[in-house]
Design an enzyme around this catalytic site. Structure first.
Site, PDB file in Angstrom:
ATOM      1  N   GLU A  70      24.616  55.259  56.769  1.00  0.00           N
ATOM      2  CA  GLU A  70      24.115  54.653  55.530  1.00  0.00           C
ATOM      3  C   GLU A  70      22.736  55.178  55.162  1.00  0.00           C
ATOM      4  O   GLU A  70      22.491  55.590  54.038  1.00  0.00           O
ATOM      5  CB  GLU A  70      24.066  53.121  55.660  1.00  0.00           C
ATOM      6  CG  GLU A  70      23.416  52.485  54.446  1.00  0.00           C
ATOM      7  CD  GLU A  70      23.508  50.976  54.388  1.00  0.00           C
ATOM      8  OE1 GLU A  70      23.775  50.344  55.420  1.00  0.00           O
ATOM      9  OE2 GLU A  70      23.311  50.437  53.287  1.00  0.00           O
ATOM     10  N   ILE A  92      22.582  48.439  60.303  1.00  0.00           N
ATOM     11  CA  ILE A  92      22.490  46.976  60.124  1.00  0.00           C
ATOM     12  C   ILE A  92      23.376  46.634  58.938  1.00  0.00           C
ATOM     13  O   ILE A  92      22.999  46.875  57.785  1.00  0.00           O
ATOM     14  CB  ILE A  92      21.052  46.491  59.849  1.00  0.00           C
ATOM     15  CG1 ILE A  92      20.107  46.885  60.976  1.00  0.00           C
ATOM     16  CG2 ILE A  92      21.048  44.970  59.648  1.00  0.00           C
ATOM     17  CD1 ILE A  92      18.665  46.367  60.796  1.00  0.00           C
ATOM     18  N   THR A  95      21.861  43.812  55.777  1.00  0.00           N
ATOM     19  CA  THR A  95      20.402  44.021  55.742  1.00  0.00           C
ATOM     20  C   THR A  95      19.694  42.863  55.037  1.00  0.00           C
ATOM     21  O   THR A  95      18.623  42.417  55.478  1.00  0.00           O
ATOM     22  CB  THR A  95      20.079  45.363  55.046  1.00  0.00           C
ATOM     23  OG1 THR A  95      20.709  46.407  55.779  1.00  0.00           O
ATOM     24  CG2 THR A  95      18.589  45.617  54.987  1.00  0.00           C
TER      25      THR A  95
END
Ligand code: IPD
Length: 281
Positions: A70, A92, A95
């Site tokens: 990402e 994550i 987020t």
């Protein structure tokens, strides 16, 4: 028969656990928040640090493998899924939850060969739940097998969805009109964990019957999608065709009956595909 990708999967589990420690530690301190495509598309130094930790460690062990991460895509790396072994990483997932200390955040690692997900690892850091799926060999949470719900009636189901970070008025109208129809079927309830990876694990675990979203990215769903199918569920596109992990659209359900009942309510749209974006939207 020996599993060709067992070493890679073991490595993914170990590094996801280590990444989870970094995430938990960061939650105890200050979190410097930055934005990407808009004021509500958040990123933190921890997202970037965890992604680097995972990529570096995989590179040392499997130097020929490729990556879609990402934060690397946000930094301008291409988002190309080829037939080569490829690790698809969301350092994550959740987020926004992480920023607000809303307690559902996951490290998500999918691994594809020939464009098929071979294994998926989702570590729900605060629940300390390690979800692992291996194609053809089942899905597990902390070693226990996962199985989807056997409910066939959407009116006796919980449906999970998310608003995502798209605030284009037409998209928001479509999201709300779809949700209104689903709520008024009526369903037993609608939920949002704030992380696509955990939403998919909830379907795989049988805690909810379905999850759908338009606007997710391949790194949000690569690992969790295998969790669903290996637990006996189905994945479809929001218009009922085969799911395409680059299309940013997904319906994951315990069975085709429930998936079909959701698809009939959806007012769909098509965000730019992940593999056509120069960088993360
Ligand atoms: C987001 C989460 C969220 C979903 C968004 C995703 P991120 O991922 O999965 O649940 O609604 O579409 O972008 O940005 O926290 O990795």
């Amino acid at each position: 028969m020996a599993d060709q990708w067992q070493n890679a999967m073991d490595h993914a589990v170990a590094i996801a656990r280590k990444a989870g420690e970094v995430v938990r530690e960061a939650l105890r301190g200050d979190r410097k928040v930055m934005t990407k495509s808009s004021s509500i598309d958040l990123v933190t130094q921890t997202d970037q640090k965890v992604e680097q930790l995972i990529i570096q460690s995989v590179k040392e062990r499997f130097p020929a493998h490729r990556f879609i991460g990402e934060e690397s895509v946000a930094a301008g790396e291409p988002c190309d899924l080829t037939d080569q072994p490829t690790w698809i990483i969301d350092p994550i997932d959740g987020t926004t939850n992480f920023v607000h200390a809303f307690p559902f955040v996951a490290v998500s690692i999918g691994f594809c060969v020939d464009k098929k997900v071979e294994f998926g690892v989702v570590y729900s850091c605060l629940e300390d739940k390690m979800f692992v799926a291996r194609r053809g060999r089942g899905a597990f949470c902390n070693g226990e097998p996962l199985k989807v719900s056997d409910q066939e009636d959407i009116k006796r189901s919980i449906v999970v969805t998310e608003f995502g970070s798209n605030r284009d008025p037409d998209a928001v109208d479509r999201i709300f009109s779809s949700l209104r129809k689903i709520v008024c079927l009526p369903v037993h309830g609608v939920r949002s964990a704030g992380t696509a990876a955990i939403n998919l694990c909830l379907v795989a675990s049988g805690s909810v019957e379905a999850y759908y979203e338009i606007g997710i990215h391949v790194w949000d769903v690569a690992a969790g999608s295998l969790m669903v199918t290996e637990a006996g569920g189905v994945l479809l596109d929001v218009e009922g065709g085969d799911v395409d992990l680059m299309s940013r659209r997904i319906v994951a359900a315990n069975n085709r009956a429930v998936a079909g009942q959701i698809i009939r309510q959806l007012n769909v749209f098509s965000p730019p595909r992940d593999d056509t974006l120069p960088s993360h939207e």
